[in-house]
Motif scaffolding. Sequence first.
Motif, short mmCIF file in Angstrom:
data_model
loop_
_atom_site.label_atom_id
_atom_site.label_comp_id
_atom_site.label_asym_id
_atom_site.label_seq_id
_atom_site.Cartn_x
_atom_site.Cartn_y
_atom_site.Cartn_z
N PRO A 1 -85.95 -20.39 36.74
CA PRO A 1 -84.65 -20.06 36.10
C PRO A 1 -84.65 -20.39 34.61
CG PRO A 1 -84.44 -21.96 37.58
CD PRO A 1 -85.80 -21.39 37.81
N ASP A 2 -85.53 -21.32 34.19
CA ASP A 2 -85.59 -21.67 32.77
C ASP A 2 -86.12 -20.52 31.91
OD1 ASP A 2 -87.92 -22.20 34.36
OD2 ASP A 2 -88.86 -23.10 32.60
N TRP B 1 -82.29 -9.92 25.41
CA TRP B 1 -83.32 -9.15 26.10
C TRP B 1 -84.59 -9.99 26.20
CZ3 TRP B 1 -81.70 -5.14 28.66
CH2 TRP B 1 -80.62 -4.39 28.18
N ALA B 2 -84.97 -10.58 25.04
CA ALA B 2 -86.15 -11.44 25.01
C ALA B 2 -85.93 -12.47 23.92
CB ALA B 2 -87.40 -10.62 24.72
N ALA B 3 -86.27 -13.72 24.20
CA ALA B 3 -86.07 -14.78 23.20
C ALA B 3 -87.24 -15.76 23.26
CB ALA B 3 -84.75 -15.50 23.45
N TYR C 1 -91.01 -21.64 24.73
CA TYR C 1 -91.20 -20.73 25.86
C TYR C 1 -90.45 -19.44 25.57
CZ TYR C 1 -86.76 -23.03 26.82
OH TYR C 1 -85.50 -23.56 26.70
N THR C 2 -90.70 -18.43 26.38
CA THR C 2 -90.04 -17.13 26.18
C THR C 2 -89.15 -16.82 27.37
OG1 THR C 2 -92.01 -16.40 24.99
CG2 THR C 2 -90.46 -14.70 25.65
N THR C 3 -87.91 -16.46 27.09
CA THR C 3 -86.98 -16.08 28.17
C THR C 3 -86.70 -14.59 28.10
OG1 THR C 3 -84.97 -16.40 26.86
CG2 THR C 3 -85.84 -18.35 28.01
N TYR C 4 -86.31 -14.04 29.22
CA TYR C 4 -85.92 -12.63 29.28
C TYR C 4 -84.66 -12.49 30.11
CZ TYR C 4 -90.78 -11.95 27.89
OH TYR C 4 -91.97 -12.00 27.23
N HIS D 1 -83.53 -23.42 18.82
CA HIS D 1 -83.52 -22.19 18.03
C HIS D 1 -84.51 -21.19 18.62
CE1 HIS D 1 -86.90 -23.91 15.67
NE2 HIS D 1 -87.24 -22.64 15.55
N ALA D 2 -84.23 -19.95 18.35
CA ALA D 2 -85.01 -18.91 19.02
C ALA D 2 -85.16 -17.69 18.12
CB ALA D 2 -84.33 -18.51 20.31
#
Length: 227
Positions: free
Chosen positions: A111-112, A119-121, A130-133, A163-164
Amino acid sequence: MRPIGYRYTTPDGAWLNLCRMCTLLAIRADFAAVLPPVDPEAATLTVEHLLEWLETTAPEADDRFGEIYPHTANHGEDQALICARCPTAIWSPPINVALLSNIANLIRTRPDLHDNQFWAARVKTGTASYTTYCVGGWAIVLSGGRFDWRRARCAVSHARRWHALTSSVVRPETLPDSERISLAAQRLLRVNTATARRLFNPAASSTDVLSIIEDILAAPAGAAGAP
Ligand SMILES: [Zn+2]
């Protein structure tokens, strides 16, 4: 094979895929000269009846007015077949259950790495990065698409010391027809616009998204499908 609609070849050579209702209207309008006066409320007023009637009483009508016959196949693989005269979907491709299930599994186990806000961070927080979607982002990535980080924007949350870099641009060479990410993700998942809006809602938490996916997968086939 079961007809999925009707194909109407007009006298000027155009051929149209029509839904049942538009076929009925087309026959009544275009074949009016050879049709008996019809009661629009009559239960027998179906496409099948009218075609049968034309076949027996006015077989030459084909040449004069065009031809209508049941259409039994859909030739566009993942594309819905839309009536040429109204927004009705004559045929909808089934939802991409495999892709949607993979996304649900991913969100359940990591879930992290899910954040429906972007959309993507690419997130940096303290020493971690790390990268989230979002659901749509995962649909893109799991289908081989890559985001373009050269055109990323900054997002900062001082409160979360976070920050992202966020991106909503897919590198077109990784996923054809990906100009608009929402449409590309919707196309890959083969869901209709209302369902896509629920899935891609930026305010939805991971828990929300998982229950939305469960809902969709539990719905009768086609209920959430394209268009
Ligand atoms: Zn129609």
